[in-house]
Write a protein that holds these residues in place. Structure first.
Motif, PDB file in Angstrom:
ATOM      1  N   ARG A 145       0.679  -1.205   0.114  1.00  0.00           N
ATOM      2  CA  ARG A 145      -0.011   0.079   0.039  1.00  0.00           C
ATOM      3  C   ARG A 145       0.900   1.178  -0.012  1.00  0.00           C
ATOM      4  NH1 ARG A 145      -0.514   1.806   5.457  1.00  0.00           N
ATOM      5  NH2 ARG A 145       0.379   0.193   7.040  1.00  0.00           N
ATOM      6  N   THR A 146       0.507   2.424  -0.506  1.00  0.00           N
ATOM      7  CA  THR A 146       1.234   3.606  -0.819  1.00  0.00           C
ATOM      8  C   THR A 146       1.160   4.305   0.764  1.00  0.00           C
ATOM      9  OG1 THR A 146       0.437   3.629  -2.801  1.00  0.00           O
ATOM     10  CG2 THR A 146       1.333   5.611  -2.128  1.00  0.00           C
ATOM     11  N   ILE A 147       2.264   4.504   1.122  1.00  0.00           N
ATOM     12  CA  ILE A 147       2.552   5.259   2.451  1.00  0.00           C
ATOM     13  C   ILE A 147       3.449   6.378   2.296  1.00  0.00           C
ATOM     14  CG2 ILE A 147       4.662   3.844   3.114  1.00  0.00           C
ATOM     15  CD1 ILE A 147       3.559   3.962   6.132  1.00  0.00           C
ATOM     16  N   ASN A 148       3.117   7.528   3.068  1.00  0.00           N
ATOM     17  CA  ASN A 148       3.730   8.712   3.088  1.00  0.00           C
ATOM     18  C   ASN A 148       5.317   8.537   3.318  1.00  0.00           C
ATOM     19  OD1 ASN A 148       5.128  11.290   4.077  1.00  0.00           O
ATOM     20  ND2 ASN A 148       3.038  11.965   3.614  1.00  0.00           N
ATOM     21  N   PRO A 149       6.471   9.005   2.458  1.00  0.00           N
ATOM     22  CA  PRO A 149       7.695   8.739   2.852  1.00  0.00           C
ATOM     23  C   PRO A 149       8.391   9.004   4.369  1.00  0.00           C
ATOM     24  CG  PRO A 149       7.300   9.435   0.604  1.00  0.00           C
ATOM     25  CD  PRO A 149       6.113   9.706   1.406  1.00  0.00           C
ATOM     26  N   VAL A 172      32.084  16.109   7.062  1.00  0.00           N
ATOM     27  CA  VAL A 172      31.730  14.690   6.633  1.00  0.00           C
ATOM     28  C   VAL A 172      30.464  14.966   5.643  1.00  0.00           C
ATOM     29  CG1 VAL A 172      30.724  12.615   7.562  1.00  0.00           C
ATOM     30  CG2 VAL A 172      32.216  13.870   8.945  1.00  0.00           C
ATOM     31  N   THR A 173      30.416  14.093   4.738  1.00  0.00           N
ATOM     32  CA  THR A 173      29.523  13.818   3.810  1.00  0.00           C
ATOM     33  C   THR A 173      28.595  12.628   3.966  1.00  0.00           C
ATOM     34  OG1 THR A 173      30.820  15.043   2.191  1.00  0.00           O
ATOM     35  CG2 THR A 173      28.667  13.781   1.259  1.00  0.00           C
ATOM     36  N   ALA A 174      27.308  12.735   4.290  1.00  0.00           N
ATOM     37  CA  ALA A 174      26.461  11.690   4.559  1.00  0.00           C
ATOM     38  C   ALA A 174      25.258  11.765   3.576  1.00  0.00           C
ATOM     39  CB  ALA A 174      26.162  11.833   5.830  1.00  0.00           C
ATOM     40  N   LYS A 175      24.799  10.572   3.289  1.00  0.00           N
ATOM     41  CA  LYS A 175      23.564  10.337   2.511  1.00  0.00           C
ATOM     42  C   LYS A 175      22.301  10.269   3.229  1.00  0.00           C
ATOM     43  CE  LYS A 175      24.060   8.324  -1.332  1.00  0.00           C
ATOM     44  NZ  LYS A 175      23.772   9.461  -2.330  1.00  0.00           N
ATOM     45  N   THR A 176      21.646  11.121   3.175  1.00  0.00           N
ATOM     46  CA  THR A 176      20.252  11.395   3.979  1.00  0.00           C
ATOM     47  C   THR A 176      18.958  11.899   3.425  1.00  0.00           C
ATOM     48  OG1 THR A 176      19.611  12.017   6.324  1.00  0.00           O
ATOM     49  CG2 THR A 176      21.116  13.506   5.003  1.00  0.00           C
ATOM     50  N   SER A 177      18.023  11.602   4.044  1.00  0.00           N
ATOM     51  CA  SER A 177      16.686  12.267   3.233  1.00  0.00           C
ATOM     52  C   SER A 177      16.511  13.682   3.770  1.00  0.00           C
ATOM     53  CB  SER A 177      15.621  11.515   3.877  1.00  0.00           C
ATOM     54  OG  SER A 177      15.641  10.001   3.487  1.00  0.00           O
ATOM     55  N   THR A 178      16.590  14.584   2.821  1.00  0.00           N
ATOM     56  CA  THR A 178      16.422  16.093   3.000  1.00  0.00           C
ATOM     57  C   THR A 178      14.820  16.378   2.696  1.00  0.00           C
ATOM     58  OG1 THR A 178      17.213  16.491   0.716  1.00  0.00           O
ATOM     59  CG2 THR A 178      18.652  16.535   2.437  1.00  0.00           C
ATOM     60  N   TYR A 179      14.335  17.484   3.680  1.00  0.00           N
ATOM     61  CA  TYR A 179      13.097  17.787   3.363  1.00  0.00           C
ATOM     62  C   TYR A 179      13.335  19.431   3.277  1.00  0.00           C
ATOM     63  CZ  TYR A 179      11.770  13.525   5.702  1.00  0.00           C
ATOM     64  OH  TYR A 179      11.457  12.065   5.697  1.00  0.00           O
ATOM     65  N   ALA A 180      12.221  19.944   2.400  1.00  0.00           N
ATOM     66  CA  ALA A 180      12.042  21.149   2.092  1.00  0.00           C
ATOM     67  C   ALA A 180      11.515  21.935   3.284  1.00  0.00           C
ATOM     68  CB  ALA A 180      11.504  21.625   0.975  1.00  0.00           C
ATOM     69  N   ALA A 227       6.073  16.040   2.269  1.00  0.00           N
ATOM     70  CA  ALA A 227       5.871  14.620   1.940  1.00  0.00           C
ATOM     71  C   ALA A 227       6.697  13.879   0.923  1.00  0.00           C
ATOM     72  CB  ALA A 227       4.446  14.371   1.345  1.00  0.00           C
ATOM     73  N   ASN A 228       7.346  14.701   0.202  1.00  0.00           N
ATOM     74  CA  ASN A 228       8.470  13.931  -0.755  1.00  0.00           C
ATOM     75  C   ASN A 228       9.773  14.264  -0.485  1.00  0.00           C
ATOM     76  OD1 ASN A 228       6.390  12.990  -2.415  1.00  0.00           O
ATOM     77  ND2 ASN A 228       5.801  15.174  -2.875  1.00  0.00           N
ATOM     78  N   PRO A 229      10.492  13.507   0.520  1.00  0.00           N
ATOM     79  CA  PRO A 229      11.812  13.920   0.782  1.00  0.00           C
ATOM     80  C   PRO A 229      12.815  13.322  -0.361  1.00  0.00           C
ATOM     81  CG  PRO A 229      11.232  12.158   1.879  1.00  0.00           C
ATOM     82  CD  PRO A 229       9.672  12.635   1.235  1.00  0.00           C
ATOM     83  N   VAL A 230      13.921  13.979  -0.545  1.00  0.00           N
ATOM     84  CA  VAL A 230      15.020  13.805  -1.644  1.00  0.00           C
ATOM     85  C   VAL A 230      16.087  13.137  -0.777  1.00  0.00           C
ATOM     86  CG1 VAL A 230      16.376  14.787  -3.319  1.00  0.00           C
ATOM     87  CG2 VAL A 230      14.186  15.527  -2.993  1.00  0.00           C
ATOM     88  N   LEU A 231      16.425  11.911  -1.526  1.00  0.00           N
ATOM     89  CA  LEU A 231      18.032  11.284  -0.845  1.00  0.00           C
ATOM     90  C   LEU A 231      18.986  11.989  -1.461  1.00  0.00           C
ATOM     91  CD1 LEU A 231      18.868   9.152   1.177  1.00  0.00           C
ATOM     92  CD2 LEU A 231      18.979   7.528  -1.041  1.00  0.00           C
TER      93      LEU A 231
END
Length: 223
Positions: A122-126, A201-209, A214-218
């Motif tokens: 099912r579709t769920i909010n990220p 340090v550079t880390a890959k993480t979800s960023t929110y505007a 509801a649409n974070p960017v990795l």
């Protein structure tokens, strides 16, 4: 702190006669150059050009409190000072366990299984999905591994995975510092404030505007 500021601080520390600061600086510079020149002709003499860095972290054999043999988390660094024993519990214990689980490549297959159970086709909010997995995965992982141990043979599961699923013990050790990959890390209370520490340090993480995005960017984020 910039190179020029560090060099000026070193030069000013050579001043012994405040009535003639230029003379003190000149004499200290000449002494340093002469000693360096002479030391190059002495075999087996340690100089600032051939001496090993005090932040070398490859001398781990025989160090107290450092255990070898883990395939998931190999030794990469050297603790400093005498260890202090303390009890870790509550939120700090959960955060330590959670950090290891989310930064271990061998746990990624279990993360995908847990993600499938959360979504359940099912579709769920990220943002809701990330929050749910972050809060419940460590407990689900423990019960899931115990279930696999009862259903299958224990030898089919790595010992490191089994112990990792059970979480950290209450007894912990803290050190006054740690050396890793040529960098020395210390608590803020022991470190002096500087303009620029030079550490990034550079880390890959979800960023929110924004908070309700509801649409974070990795993406890669620099700290």
């Amino acid at each position: 702190m910039w190179f020029l500021e560090r060099y000026l601080g070193k030069v000013k520390s050579n001043v012994r006669n405040k009535a003639h600061p230029e003379g003190s600086i000149t004499e200290a510079y000449l002494v340093d150059e002469c000693m360096t020149f002479c030391s190059r002709y002495i075999v087996g003499f340690e100089t600032k050009y051939n001496m090993s860095s005090r932040d070398e972290d490859n001398e781990l054999v025989g160090h107290p409190g450092v255990k070898e043999g883990s395939t998931l988390f190999p030794d990469d660094g050297k603790p400093l000072g005498k260890p202090r024993n303390y009890v870790i519990r509550g939120l700090a214990k959960v955060q330590a366990h959670r950090y290891l689980l989310f930064n271990c490549s061998d746990v990624n297959p279990y993360l995908r299984v847990h993600a499938d159970e959360i979504t359940n086709r099912r579709t769920i909010n990220p943002s809701t999905f990330e929050k749910n997995q972050n809060e419940t995965f460590h407990e689900w992982f423990r019960s899931h591994i115990m279930k696999l141990e009862m259903e299958n043979n224990i030898s089919n599961i790595k010992n490191d995975i089994r112990w990792l699923a059970r979480g950290p013990v209450d007894a912990a050790k803290s050190y006054r510092g740690f050396i890793s990959r040529g960098m020395r890390f210390r608590p803020k209370r022991l470190d002096r404030m500087t303009q620029n520490s030079g550490l990034m340090v550079t880390a890959k993480t979800s960023t929110y505007a924004r908070a309700g995005d509801a649409n974070p960017v990795l993406d890669d984020v620099m700290y």
